[in-house]
Design a protein around this motif. Structure first.
Motif, mmCIF file in Angstrom:
data_model
loop_
_atom_site.group_PDB
_atom_site.id
_atom_site.type_symbol
_atom_site.label_atom_id
_atom_site.label_comp_id
_atom_site.label_asym_id
_atom_site.label_seq_id
_atom_site.Cartn_x
_atom_site.Cartn_y
_atom_site.Cartn_z
ATOM 1 N N TRP A 27 0.823 -1.249 -0.016
ATOM 2 C CA TRP A 27 0.027 -0.090 -0.009
ATOM 3 C C TRP A 27 0.880 1.145 -0.051
ATOM 4 O O TRP A 27 1.827 1.270 0.917
ATOM 5 C CB TRP A 27 -0.862 0.037 1.311
ATOM 6 N N ASP A 31 -1.927 5.343 -2.894
ATOM 7 C CA ASP A 31 -3.048 4.494 -2.946
ATOM 8 C C ASP A 31 -4.037 5.086 -1.634
ATOM 9 O O ASP A 31 -5.429 5.077 -1.701
ATOM 10 C CB ASP A 31 -2.807 3.101 -2.478
ATOM 11 N N GLU A 32 -3.424 5.308 -0.442
ATOM 12 C CA GLU A 32 -4.131 6.097 0.585
ATOM 13 C C GLU A 32 -4.958 7.178 0.444
ATOM 14 O O GLU A 32 -6.089 7.619 0.676
ATOM 15 C CB GLU A 32 -3.121 6.084 1.927
ATOM 16 N N ILE A 35 -7.798 6.878 -1.730
ATOM 17 C CA ILE A 35 -9.104 6.065 -1.066
ATOM 18 C C ILE A 35 -9.750 7.250 -0.205
ATOM 19 O O ILE A 35 -11.089 7.197 -0.291
ATOM 20 C CB ILE A 35 -8.571 5.143 0.180
ATOM 21 N N ALA A 39 -13.770 7.581 -1.307
ATOM 22 C CA ALA A 39 -14.725 6.510 -0.456
ATOM 23 C C ALA A 39 -16.164 7.200 -0.411
ATOM 24 O O ALA A 39 -17.049 6.626 0.107
ATOM 25 C CB ALA A 39 -13.961 6.537 0.849
ATOM 26 N N LEU A 45 -8.019 5.090 7.950
ATOM 27 C CA LEU A 45 -7.270 4.018 7.525
ATOM 28 C C LEU A 45 -6.429 3.412 8.466
ATOM 29 O O LEU A 45 -5.618 3.924 9.128
ATOM 30 C CB LEU A 45 -6.188 4.622 6.364
ATOM 31 N N LEU A 76 -10.095 -4.182 3.190
ATOM 32 C CA LEU A 76 -9.465 -4.053 1.863
ATOM 33 C C LEU A 76 -8.087 -4.774 1.559
ATOM 34 O O LEU A 76 -7.259 -4.375 2.222
ATOM 35 C CB LEU A 76 -9.253 -2.586 1.376
ATOM 36 N N LEU A 143 -8.713 -0.194 -7.883
ATOM 37 C CA LEU A 143 -8.876 0.234 -6.614
ATOM 38 C C LEU A 143 -10.226 1.303 -6.676
ATOM 39 O O LEU A 143 -11.111 1.401 -5.798
ATOM 40 C CB LEU A 143 -7.655 1.160 -5.986
ATOM 41 N N MET A 147 -13.793 1.399 -4.403
ATOM 42 C CA MET A 147 -14.190 2.552 -3.853
ATOM 43 C C MET A 147 -15.729 2.714 -4.329
ATOM 44 O O MET A 147 -16.575 3.184 -3.570
ATOM 45 C CB MET A 147 -13.584 3.778 -4.325
#
Length: 446
Positions: A27, A31-32, A35, A39, A45, A76, A143, A147
């Motif tokens: 990750w 990526d974070e 999200i 979302a 997270l 996830l 990804l 979402m």
């Protein structure tokens, strides 16, 4: 104030400076951030690689990770690359505690294969690792799709995966000592003259129950060509596909569906969509639209969609003028079937800037020509994108009037960008073209 959604990020953890694995094993910050931005609500997270604990204490590490799983709302899983025992244990722990699991596993990578040859003497098609399938509520290609599932709210109403696991265990137990559950006829009658090929990948035509049948989707044999298929046979195909999706949920998000979603997203935010032949799986589940109308002739699917509060017409005669005030018409896996003249005539009543996108099988060139001829008769210009380099046997057709030129350019760029992002190794094989240029060479080879 709404509590943040707690998302546990299950995946590999970098094992020190000597770990030279590529970034798609882990990750990343990108990526974070993706999200958080997609979302649809505030998120917290839970990333075990960022916990402040003494790594030498194995027991604390174990307790910390499972504690984070236990307090999460959704797990996830990053399964782009091969994973270890920890990820599988976290998935099992989540299932046992009723926590939804979404697994990010791109097609034709380690845990999903288009074909696995010679496994215990059997060639497997469209294979998914059994534990990825059994422990995941959803398996997604990217990804963004994960979402979309989170934003849709379907996880809040999902049947506990633990119950489904228990059902699969019972299914195996019931088969023990009953050879008929294991040794079956190759072709199974599923109704309407349609047969399921248990082995898959058979010849284009097979004589089944005394009649010649036409192969469709590798696993089905139809009594006629798709564009001549009777309604009862079409409905049998729909019910088969629904059962198959229940067993293999990742197929719901097919290559063609992802490209159609990219096409819709290329439109302005106030996007209005008419979807023809959506079945029980409208594209609305993947893409936010200001308005959505469905045209579906399958009575069971119509009832299902209307129960969701969606506007659905059961025939072209039930499509009102206001239903046609749309930016895009989408028809996934429906234009190869029998289409009434009244349904095709709807294309001629669209606004001048509306665009149309649908797929057709590349192996049925006469059907492709027939549909293109009808579009040109309505004054529509067409473009063709061949998807065979992705493993799909489909091509995408994009159509619109000359007045839709600017919008057609946006959609072409968005779809091409999406297909190249998903299959970068085959980028040189993807390009929009005039349909006749793409199809004519193959016609000469036949």
């Amino acid at each position: 104030m709404t509590d943040p959604l707690r998302i546990y990020l299950s995946g590999s953890i970098k094992k020190g400076a000597a770990d030279t694995r590529s970034s798609d094993h882990f990750w990343t910050r990108e990526d974070e951030e993706f999200i958080r931005q997609n979302a649809g609500r505030p998120v917290e997270l839970l990333n075990p690689s960022k916990t402040d604990i003494r790594r030498q204490d194995f027991a604390i590490n174990f307790g910390c990770d499972l504690h984070l799983v236990s307090i999460s709302d959704v797990v996830l899983v990053d399964a782009r690359r091969e994973k270890g025992i920890g990820v599988g244990a976290e998935m099992m722990f989540a299932v046992q505690h009723g926590i939804p699991v979404i697994t990010w596993s791109p097609p034709d990578m380690h845990y999903r294969r288009l074909k696995v040859a010679g496994l215990f003497g059997e060639d497997l098609h469209d294979w998914t690792h059994p534990f990825v399938f059994g422990l995941s509520d959803h398996v997604v290609d990217d990804l963004g799709s994960a979402m979309a599932i989170i934003r849709s709210g379907v996880l809040e109403h999902a049947k506990p995966r633990r119950e489904q696991v228990d059902t699969l265990i019972k299914r195996y137990r019931d088969s023990i000592g009953h050879p008929e559950h294991i040794i079956r006829e190759r072709f199974v009658d599923i109704g309407g003259g349609v047969f399921h090929d248990v082995l898959g990948g058979g010849d284009e035509y097979e004589v089944i129950a005394g009649a010649t049948r036409h192969r469709f989707m590798d696993f089905l044999y139809l009594p006629t060509r798709t564009d001549e298929l009777p309604r009862e046979a079409m409905f049998a195909v729909n019910r088969w596909r629904e059962r198959r999706l229940a067993d293999r949920p990742l197929q719901y998000n097919s290559c063609v569906r992802r490209l159609a979603a990219a096409a819709v997203r290329a439109l302005p935010v106030s996007r209005r969509v008419l979807e023809i032949g959506c079945g029980k799986f409208p594209l609305l589940d993947d893409v936010e639209c200001r308005s959505w109308v469905g045209l579906e002739t399958d009575p069971e699917a119509v009832i299902h969609l209307q129960a969701r509060g969606l506007r659905v017409a059961a025939s072209a005669g039930e499509v009102f003028s206001e239903d046609l005030q749309v930016d895009m018409v989408v028809a996934l896996f429906s234009m190869q079937f029998a289409i009434e003249a009244e349904e095709l005539a709807l294309f001629g009543r669209l606004p001048p800037e509306a665009v149309i996108i649908f797929n057709l099988p590349t192996r049925d060139l006469s059907l492709v020509q027939s549909r293109l001829m009808r579009l040109r008769h309505l004054g529509l210009e067409t473009n063709w994108l061949d998807l065979q380099a992705t493993g799909s046997r489909d091509g995408i057709i994009l159509a619109g009037r000359p007045t839709a030129g600017e919008r057609l350019v946006l959609v072409r760029e968005a779809v091409l960008e999406q297909v190249i992002a998903q299959w970068p190794s085959g980028a040189q094989n993807f390009a929009w073209s005039e349909p006749e240029q793409a199809i004519a060479p193959r016609r000469k080879m036949r």
